[in-house]
Write a protein that holds these residues in place. Structure first.
Motif, PDB file in Angstrom:
ATOM      1  N   ASP A   1       0.869  -1.189   0.000  1.00 35.92           N
ATOM      2  CA  ASP A   1       0.000   0.000   0.000  1.00 35.92           C
ATOM      3  C   ASP A   1       0.898   1.228   0.000  1.00 35.92           C
ATOM      4  O   ASP A   1       1.655   1.444   0.950  1.00 35.92           O
ATOM      5  CB  ASP A   1      -0.926   0.002   1.217  1.00 35.92           C
ATOM      6  CG  ASP A   1      -1.998  -1.080   1.114  1.00 35.92           C
ATOM      7  OD1 ASP A   1      -2.085  -1.718   0.047  1.00 35.92           O
ATOM      8  OD2 ASP A   1      -2.733  -1.291   2.089  1.00 35.92           O
TER       9      ASP A   1
ATOM     10  N   HIS B   1      -7.877   6.349   0.167  1.00 35.73           N
ATOM     11  CA  HIS B   1      -8.104   6.881   1.517  1.00 35.73           C
ATOM     12  C   HIS B   1      -9.027   8.090   1.435  1.00 35.73           C
ATOM     13  O   HIS B   1      -8.600   9.198   1.104  1.00 35.73           O
ATOM     14  CB  HIS B   1      -6.776   7.265   2.176  1.00 35.73           C
ATOM     15  CG  HIS B   1      -6.102   6.114   2.838  1.00 35.73           C
ATOM     16  ND1 HIS B   1      -6.490   5.631   4.065  1.00 35.73           N
ATOM     17  CD2 HIS B   1      -5.088   5.325   2.428  1.00 35.73           C
ATOM     18  CE1 HIS B   1      -5.736   4.599   4.393  1.00 35.73           C
ATOM     19  NE2 HIS B   1      -4.873   4.379   3.424  1.00 35.73           N
TER      20      HIS B   1
ATOM     21  N   HIS C   1      -5.883   1.855  -4.447  1.00 37.14           N
ATOM     22  CA  HIS C   1      -6.024   1.973  -2.994  1.00 37.14           C
ATOM     23  C   HIS C   1      -6.594   3.374  -2.761  1.00 37.14           C
ATOM     24  O   HIS C   1      -6.265   4.300  -3.498  1.00 37.14           O
ATOM     25  CB  HIS C   1      -4.638   1.834  -2.364  1.00 37.14           C
ATOM     26  CG  HIS C   1      -4.625   1.813  -0.867  1.00 37.14           C
ATOM     27  ND1 HIS C   1      -5.468   1.032  -0.122  1.00 37.14           N
ATOM     28  CD2 HIS C   1      -3.843   2.476   0.043  1.00 37.14           C
ATOM     29  CE1 HIS C   1      -5.201   1.209   1.174  1.00 37.14           C
ATOM     30  NE2 HIS C   1      -4.229   2.079   1.294  1.00 37.14           N
TER      31      HIS C   1
ATOM     32  N   GLY D   1      -8.828   1.875   2.032  1.00 39.51           N
ATOM     33  CA  GLY D   1      -8.008   2.530   3.043  1.00 39.51           C
ATOM     34  C   GLY D   1      -8.431   2.081   4.427  1.00 39.51           C
ATOM     35  O   GLY D   1      -9.622   1.955   4.707  1.00 39.51           O
TER      36      GLY D   1
ATOM     37  N   GLU E   1       1.613   5.113  -0.063  1.00 32.29           N
ATOM     38  CA  GLU E   1       0.917   6.317   0.428  1.00 32.29           C
ATOM     39  C   GLU E   1       1.784   7.051   1.434  1.00 32.29           C
ATOM     40  O   GLU E   1       2.778   6.496   1.909  1.00 32.29           O
ATOM     41  CB  GLU E   1      -0.366   5.863   1.136  1.00 32.29           C
ATOM     42  CG  GLU E   1      -0.035   4.951   2.324  1.00 32.29           C
ATOM     43  CD  GLU E   1      -1.144   4.005   2.767  1.00 32.29           C
ATOM     44  OE1 GLU E   1      -2.216   4.018   2.154  1.00 32.29           O
ATOM     45  OE2 GLU E   1      -0.924   3.276   3.733  1.00 32.29           O
TER      46      GLU E   1
HETATM   47 ZN   LIG Z   1      -3.521   2.855   3.093  1.00 34.74          ZN
END
Ligand SMILES: [Zn+2]
Length: 375
Positions: free
Chosen positions: A9, A90, A88, A150, A11
């Protein structure tokens, strides 16, 4: 045969803090180099809300354009080298406010499940379209086929899986059996998950449950394994020592990495009594550990593989896909991951594959998918 997907992931921290160059671009290149050295093609679940917010505000703040351009370069560079890129998301980046220089105020709810249906759909559509137009420049056949929510927030929901399937996603990997969070940002309970290991047809309104019949989407849980308590306690101890010695030498570069801890502190686990309770739960009672390479040392990775092999053998299936987790932002030391990659590359019973290849395998029947009555 175990088909292992190295999934990451990708980020900055959940609260929007952290330098994308230090937490994302640089460690992605290091990780890709390790993958390349061992003939592994990894998969990066790139968090797109952050990127879209940067693009939306880049006219007003030119420094954001520089970051967003580098983001795209890093992603395209990895993809060109054969690694997979998937979605992905958020949602806390919704309506993010930029506070120059380099600070963000994120006001949105952390769980996609708390948004109305039309907003969930809008986020997924814009993320998918963005990735497909970006990577379509390299490979016109590129498709966004898998999703990880997320903070793992994917169930229960009346909307999420139906929308994913409508948009052409093949599978979701947000379920991690056994975890439970009750934090100010995230509340979820995956202790009642019915399938911790194998691909399954989910109940479309509650992905924690295995459906009795064939469904338009698949789920594969992100792997978990029983917490190896001694190894964990040792790793935690080393982390504390590292923190203390870093503080003493006043080189705080490494400390700027990683997730900010309080995001993941469960209710009742702060303060002296709470910490004792947390320690007891993790190191004495034992709890499900997410197969997140960035949080493990080499000994734990080996233990995780023992558990994976045991579960694969128990399934009686010829081929099982297994999804690992990683967070480039949390990697302090790449040497454990490199040793693990070398092990995997030389294992006769393990092949590595990308998320796109898993999606093909689910569709064409290479991988068996369970319903509530089968297996
Ligand atoms: Zn994440």
């Amino acid at each position: 045969m175990i088909y292992l997907a190295f999934v990451d992931d990708w980020e900055v921290r959940g609260n929007g803090s952290g330098d994308p160059r230090a937490l994302q671009f640089e460690p992605m290149r290091k990780l890709v180099k390790i993958f390349n050295d061992y003939g592994i093609r990894g998969s990066f679940n790139v968090e797109v809300m952050q990127q879209l917010v940067h693009r939306n505000q880049q006219e007003r703040f030119p420094e954001l354009k520089v970051i967003a351009d580098e983001w795209e370069q890093a992603v395209m560079e990895s993809y060109r080298q054969g690694h997979d890129i998937q979605l992905h998301l958020h949602p806390q980046w919704t309506d993010a406010i930029y506070q120059a220089p380099c600070n963000w105020k994120l006001g949105g709810d952390w769980s996609i499940l708390n948004y109305p249906c039309h907003q969930i759909k809008a986020m997924l559509v814009s993320g998918k379209q963005y990735l497909e137009s970006l990577l379509g420049q390299i490979n016109p056949a590129y498709a966004c086929v898998s999703f990880r929510a997320g903070s793992w927030c994917a169930a229960p929901s009346d909307f999420l899986l139906p929308i994913l399937s409508e948009l052409g996603f093949v599978f979701d990997m947000s379920i991690v059996a056994g975890i439970r969070y009750d934090t100010p940002q995230v509340k979820l309970d995956y202790t009642p998950c019915q399938e911790p290991f194998l691909p399954y047809y989910p109940d479309m309104r509650d992905a924690r449950r295995v459906s009795a019949s064939v469904q338009p989407m698949f789920c594969i849980p992100t792997n978990t394994f029983p917490g190896p308590r001694v190894a964990l306690a040792r790793a935690a101890f080393r982390k504390i020592v590292r923190k203390v010695s870093k503080r003493n030498t006043a080189t705080m570069t490494v400390a700027s990495r990683g997730r900010s801890g309080n995001e993941w502190t469960n209710k009742g686990e702060s303060g002296a009594v709470g910490l004792a309770r947390k320690f007891l739960k993790r190191y004495v009672v034992g709890q499900a550990e997410i197969a997140d390479l960035a949080q493990m040392n080499y000994a734990m990775m080996r233990r995780m593989m023992v558990h994976i092999r045991r579960q694969a053998a128990r399934s009686g299936l010829d081929r099982v896909p297994v999804i690992l987790e990683n967070h480039t932002k949390d990697i302090h030391d790449f040497s454990d991951i490199e040793r693990f990659a070398a092990d995997v590359a030389s294992s006769q019973d393990v092949k590595t594959l990308t998320l796109t290849e898993i999606a093909h395998g689910l569709r064409n029947g290479t991988f068996k998918v369970r319903t509530a009555s089968s297996l």
